[in-house]
Design a protein around this motif. Structure first.
Motif, PDB file in Angstrom:
ATOM      1  N   PRO A   1      20.472  -4.583  11.913  1.00  0.00           N
ATOM      2  CA  PRO A   1      19.374  -3.650  12.190  1.00  0.00           C
ATOM      3  C   PRO A   1      19.280  -3.312  13.664  1.00  0.00           C
ATOM      4  CG  PRO A   1      18.667  -5.414  10.714  1.00  0.00           C
ATOM      5  CD  PRO A   1      20.040  -5.779  11.187  1.00  0.00           C
ATOM      6  N   LEU A   2      18.921  -2.083  13.939  1.00  0.00           N
ATOM      7  CA  LEU A   2      18.820  -1.630  15.325  1.00  0.00           C
ATOM      8  C   LEU A   2      17.803  -2.475  16.080  1.00  0.00           C
ATOM      9  CD1 LEU A   2      18.849   2.253  14.831  1.00  0.00           C
ATOM     10  CD2 LEU A   2      20.633   0.864  15.917  1.00  0.00           C
ATOM     11  N   SER A   3      18.168  -2.878  17.268  1.00  0.00           N
ATOM     12  CA  SER A   3      17.277  -3.680  18.100  1.00  0.00           C
ATOM     13  C   SER A   3      16.424  -2.772  18.964  1.00  0.00           C
ATOM     14  CB  SER A   3      18.079  -4.641  18.982  1.00  0.00           C
ATOM     15  OG  SER A   3      18.966  -3.918  19.821  1.00  0.00           O
ATOM     16  N   SER A   4      15.240  -3.252  19.323  1.00  0.00           N
ATOM     17  CA  SER A   4      14.310  -2.516  20.172  1.00  0.00           C
ATOM     18  C   SER A   4      14.051  -3.329  21.429  1.00  0.00           C
ATOM     19  CB  SER A   4      12.999  -2.250  19.435  1.00  0.00           C
ATOM     20  OG  SER A   4      13.229  -1.468  18.283  1.00  0.00           O
ATOM     21  N   PRO A   5      13.585  -2.679  22.497  1.00  0.00           N
ATOM     22  CA  PRO A   5      13.391  -3.405  23.757  1.00  0.00           C
ATOM     23  C   PRO A   5      12.330  -4.487  23.698  1.00  0.00           C
ATOM     24  CG  PRO A   5      12.687  -1.097  23.927  1.00  0.00           C
ATOM     25  CD  PRO A   5      13.367  -1.245  22.632  1.00  0.00           C
ATOM     26  N   SER A   6      11.421  -4.443  22.731  1.00  0.00           N
ATOM     27  CA  SER A   6      10.361  -5.444  22.648  1.00  0.00           C
ATOM     28  C   SER A   6      10.041  -5.719  21.186  1.00  0.00           C
ATOM     29  CB  SER A   6       9.105  -4.958  23.377  1.00  0.00           C
ATOM     30  OG  SER A   6       8.545  -3.843  22.713  1.00  0.00           O
ATOM     31  N   PRO A   7       9.442  -6.883  20.892  1.00  0.00           N
ATOM     32  CA  PRO A   7       9.059  -7.176  19.499  1.00  0.00           C
ATOM     33  C   PRO A   7       8.092  -6.158  18.922  1.00  0.00           C
ATOM     34  CG  PRO A   7       8.979  -9.168  20.839  1.00  0.00           C
ATOM     35  CD  PRO A   7       9.201  -8.033  21.783  1.00  0.00           C
ATOM     36  N   VAL A   8       7.165  -5.654  19.757  1.00  0.00           N
ATOM     37  CA  VAL A   8       6.216  -4.654  19.268  1.00  0.00           C
ATOM     38  C   VAL A   8       6.947  -3.386  18.856  1.00  0.00           C
ATOM     39  CG1 VAL A   8       4.241  -3.223  19.884  1.00  0.00           C
ATOM     40  CG2 VAL A   8       4.345  -5.600  20.664  1.00  0.00           C
ATOM     41  N   SER A   9       7.927  -2.964  19.664  1.00  0.00           N
ATOM     42  CA  SER A   9       8.712  -1.778  19.323  1.00  0.00           C
ATOM     43  C   SER A   9       9.489  -1.985  18.025  1.00  0.00           C
ATOM     44  CB  SER A   9       9.676  -1.441  20.459  1.00  0.00           C
ATOM     45  OG  SER A   9       8.976  -1.139  21.648  1.00  0.00           O
ATOM     46  N   SER A  10       9.989  -3.194  17.817  1.00  0.00           N
ATOM     47  CA  SER A  10      10.727  -3.480  16.583  1.00  0.00           C
ATOM     48  C   SER A  10       9.816  -3.358  15.362  1.00  0.00           C
ATOM     49  CB  SER A  10      11.320  -4.896  16.645  1.00  0.00           C
ATOM     50  OG  SER A  10      12.244  -5.009  17.693  1.00  0.00           O
ATOM     51  N   ILE A  11       8.591  -3.881  15.477  1.00  0.00           N
ATOM     52  CA  ILE A  11       7.647  -3.809  14.363  1.00  0.00           C
ATOM     53  C   ILE A  11       7.318  -2.359  14.031  1.00  0.00           C
ATOM     54  CG2 ILE A  11       5.288  -4.340  13.651  1.00  0.00           C
ATOM     55  CD1 ILE A  11       5.525  -6.945  15.243  1.00  0.00           C
ATOM     56  N   PHE A  12       7.037  -1.557  15.075  1.00  0.00           N
ATOM     57  CA  PHE A  12       6.699  -0.157  14.839  1.00  0.00           C
ATOM     58  C   PHE A  12       7.885   0.610  14.253  1.00  0.00           C
ATOM     59  CE2 PHE A  12       3.220  -0.447  18.228  1.00  0.00           C
ATOM     60  CZ  PHE A  12       2.234  -0.603  17.259  1.00  0.00           C
ATOM     61  N   SER A  13       9.089   0.291  14.691  1.00  0.00           N
ATOM     62  CA  SER A  13      10.276   0.958  14.149  1.00  0.00           C
ATOM     63  C   SER A  13      10.462   0.630  12.671  1.00  0.00           C
ATOM     64  CB  SER A  13      11.517   0.545  14.941  1.00  0.00           C
ATOM     65  OG  SER A  13      11.427   0.939  16.286  1.00  0.00           O
ATOM     66  N   ILE A  14      10.224  -0.629  12.307  1.00  0.00           N
ATOM     67  CA  ILE A  14      10.335  -1.021  10.897  1.00  0.00           C
ATOM     68  C   ILE A  14       9.278  -0.316  10.060  1.00  0.00           C
ATOM     69  CG2 ILE A  14      10.041  -2.963   9.315  1.00  0.00           C
ATOM     70  CD1 ILE A  14      11.355  -4.731  11.464  1.00  0.00           C
ATOM     71  N   LEU A  15       8.050  -0.230  10.590  1.00  0.00           N
ATOM     72  CA  LEU A  15       6.988   0.462   9.852  1.00  0.00           C
ATOM     73  C   LEU A  15       7.324   1.943   9.674  1.00  0.00           C
ATOM     74  CD1 LEU A  15       3.785  -1.119  11.467  1.00  0.00           C
ATOM     75  CD2 LEU A  15       4.760  -1.586   9.212  1.00  0.00           C
ATOM     76  N   ASN A  16       7.903   2.561  10.713  1.00  0.00           N
ATOM     77  CA  ASN A  16       8.301   3.961  10.585  1.00  0.00           C
ATOM     78  C   ASN A  16       9.408   4.118   9.544  1.00  0.00           C
ATOM     79  OD1 ASN A  16       8.277   6.806  11.558  1.00  0.00           O
ATOM     80  ND2 ASN A  16      10.355   6.301  12.196  1.00  0.00           N
ATOM     81  N   ALA A  17      10.337   3.152   9.492  1.00  0.00           N
ATOM     82  CA  ALA A  17      11.409   3.200   8.486  1.00  0.00           C
ATOM     83  C   ALA A  17      10.839   3.088   7.074  1.00  0.00           C
ATOM     84  CB  ALA A  17      12.406   2.075   8.744  1.00  0.00           C
ATOM     85  N   LEU A  18       9.850   2.214   6.894  1.00  0.00           N
ATOM     86  CA  LEU A  18       9.209   2.103   5.580  1.00  0.00           C
ATOM     87  C   LEU A  18       8.455   3.379   5.221  1.00  0.00           C
ATOM     88  CD1 LEU A  18       7.867  -1.553   5.824  1.00  0.00           C
ATOM     89  CD2 LEU A  18       9.812  -0.748   4.484  1.00  0.00           C
ATOM     90  N   GLY A  19       7.885   4.037   6.246  1.00  0.00           N
ATOM     91  CA  GLY A  19       7.243   5.327   6.002  1.00  0.00           C
ATOM     92  C   GLY A  19       8.233   6.382   5.537  1.00  0.00           C
ATOM     93  N   ILE A  20       9.459   6.346   6.060  1.00  0.00           N
ATOM     94  CA  ILE A  20      10.509   7.277   5.615  1.00  0.00           C
ATOM     95  C   ILE A  20      10.828   7.045   4.134  1.00  0.00           C
ATOM     96  CG2 ILE A  20      12.939   7.915   5.899  1.00  0.00           C
ATOM     97  CD1 ILE A  20      12.641   7.346   8.884  1.00  0.00           C
ATOM     98  N   ILE A  21      10.891   5.761   3.718  1.00  0.00           N
ATOM     99  CA  ILE A  21      11.138   5.456   2.303  1.00  0.00           C
ATOM    100  C   ILE A  21       9.990   5.963   1.449  1.00  0.00           C
ATOM    101  CG2 ILE A  21      11.339   3.572   0.637  1.00  0.00           C
ATOM    102  CD1 ILE A  21      12.950   2.035   2.689  1.00  0.00           C
ATOM    103  N   ALA A  22       8.752   5.764   1.914  1.00  0.00           N
ATOM    104  CA  ALA A  22       7.603   6.264   1.153  1.00  0.00           C
ATOM    105  C   ALA A  22       7.637   7.782   1.042  1.00  0.00           C
ATOM    106  CB  ALA A  22       6.305   5.810   1.829  1.00  0.00           C
TER     107      ALA A  22
END
Length: 516
Positions: free
Chosen positions: A277-298
């Motif tokens: 999985p693509l890495s993000s510069p911070s844990p917060v960025s990683s969480i938001f990126s995952i949530l955006n990915a789940l939004g794409i699936i929805a």
């Protein structure tokens, strides 16, 4: 003996729904009248062997035929002109084939092309698990909507907002359902303009090649060309009149989805590919990126805001309710949806891994293999995407057109003229165009759309089932629907935050959008 056999044949009791007198609009909408008592007699209840015994055989046949007719049409008729003036309920000659075309056109399309982007942030395991859960969850809520369309005997809920008002109350239902359904229609139209205009530009570059002039059209100009084509096609008057366009959209969606993943997996993979999985510069960025990915699936499974409207285009009687052909067509459509979205997501991620660009699998196909794949084959794929986007724009815009015309007819008490209808649709097309220019980040827009409109697909139908059907309290069905509904609301809030963060991050990265 002959008379006795006929009497036994005639003694079929009236159906429970036939025991409630009701009104029937020309378009098929019924509204029940309160019965005086549970033992009140109806026209068909009088037609019994005891009542017919002194009457001759020919008269019996006439009355039996009358009984069947009364059960079929619903006893009494009351005209409701406005219902026959609006695009959703203007025509009632739909069938299971139309339902399959409309559901497939609404259920699969450009949003499937973005699923490998979600997999790039989620990885193999979580990507497949989340996609599978989302597919079966939305299939269950679609079944709920189909069943609730005529949940009250003699009444049809022809629009999503009407069903929400029946479940949550007049004002609360309007607040809950109107914004997400209109936003989903308008947001999808905006995203279709983005993907359609960009795909037209790529198609032109592939076909024209080095012969193109030194001053080709910019991306915004291609958006304008695509919007103009959408406005021309949007002049078709009602939902049934675009059944042919939905068929074209369904066929093109299946074809280009299959071509996209087959062409991707048939080519050599990039040498630096990785499935981490693509890495993000911070844990917060990683969480938001995952949530955006789940939004794409929805967002990939949007379309439930059209289920009741599609079912409203079908005739419905006591003996032949509309939910039967609707569910038959929906089952066929969503089997084909699964055959499109799962191969695109899995095959696209296998071919490009975390190198998948944010524009989706078509951008990856063009960026990595434009010199490897025959130009004619690649151009055909892109042209099919354009045709599908033009068709999908029509079905997703129809609820907005219906809202515009409902407001006009309520104020003027007359149907929209051709010029008024044309004006509404031109206005809507160019508003979507301007929003597309202001928000050009497609993957971020898809995540935000998936988050904000997720309750329409995953949450509200579960609440509606409990509030309208009223299953026994604390039963399995009661718990199951309440849990699914509140999970849907929680996911909606989380995915919306992820989509907003992704859009802000895209805005900071690009600052100002200056298309070529």
């Amino acid at each position: 003996m002959e008379e006795r056999g006929e009497a036994e044949l005639i003694s079929i009791p009236a159906t429970p729904m036939a025991a409630t007198p009701e009104t029937l609009t020309p378009s098929g909408q019924r509204s029940p009248r309160p019965a005086k008592s549970s033992a009140a007699r109806t026209p068909t209840s009088l037609i019994s062997p005891r009542f017919l015994s002194p009457i001759g055989t020919p008269m019996k046949r006439v009355l039996v035929n009358m009984k069947g007719y009364l059960e079929e049409v619903g006893h009494l008729t009351k005209l409701n002109p406005q219902d026959s003036w609006l695009p959703i309920t203007e025509s009632r000659n739909g069938n299971a084939h139309y339902a399959a075309f409309h559901n497939l056109n609404a259920g699969v399309g450009f949003q499937a092309l973005l699923l490998p982007v979600a997999f790039a942030f989620l990885g193999w395991s979580w990507g497949i698990i989340c996609l599978t859960l989302a597919y079966f969850w939305q299939l269950y809520t679609l079944w709920i909507l189909v069943q609730l369309h005529e949940a009250v005997p003699g009444k049809r809920y022809n629009r999503y907002v009407e069903l929400a008002q029946a479940a949550f109350g007049e004002k609360l239902g309007l607040w809950f359902a109107l914004f997400p359904t209109i936003y989903l229609s308008a947001g999808t139209a905006t995203a279709l303009i983005l993907i359609g205009g960009e795909t037209m530009k790529l198609f032109f570059q592939i076909v024209c090649g080095s012969l193109c002039s030194s001053n080709p059209l910019s991306t915004i100009e291609w958006y304008l060309v695509f919007t103009s084509l959408c406005i021309v096609l949007s002049q078709l008057p009602n939902l049934n009149s675009i059944a042919g366009l939905s068929l074209i959209g369904a066929v093109t969606a299946i074809t280009y989805s299959s071509m996209a993943w087959v062409l991707s997996v048939s080519q050599p993979r990039p040498p630096s590919i990785s499935y981490q999985p693509l890495s993000s510069p911070s844990p917060v960025s990683s969480i938001f990126s995952i949530l955006n990915a789940l939004g794409i699936i929805a967002f990939a499974f949007r379309g439930h805001n059209l289920a009741l409207e599609i079912q409203a285009t079908m005739p419905s009687t006591f003996k032949h309710p509309a939910h039967v052909p609707m569910w038959r067509g929906a089952k066929v459509a969503y089997v084909l949806v699964a055959m499109c979205v799962f191969p695109v997501a899995i095959g696209g991620f296998w071919a490009y891994g975390n190198l998948m660009p944010r524009g989706g699998i078509l951008n990856a196909l063009y960026g990595f293999h434009v010199g490897d794949i025959p130009r004619g084959l690649l151009a055909t794929t892109f042209l099919l995407v354009v045709f599908n986007c033009l068709s999908s724009f029509q079905i997703y815009s129809m609820p907005v057109f219906d809202s515009f015309e409902a407001g006009y007819t309520s104020r003027t008490n007359r149907p929209c003229s051709i010029w008024v209808r044309c004006g509404f649709r031109v206005f809507y097309g160019f508003i979507s165009f301007f929003i597309g220019i202001a928000l050009p980040f497609l993957s971020s827009l898809a995540g935000l759309l998936g988050g904000l409109t997720l309750p329409v697909t995953f949450a509200y139908p579960c609440f509606m089932w409990v509030l309208i059907k009223k299953p026994p309290k604390y039963s399995f069905t009661w718990y199951f629907n309440w849990i699914l509904g509140w999970l849907g609301i929680a996911f909606s809030l989380a995915f919306s935050v992820g989509g907003i963060w992704s859009m802000i991050n895209s805005g900071i990265k690009f600052k100002f959008f200056k298309p070529n």
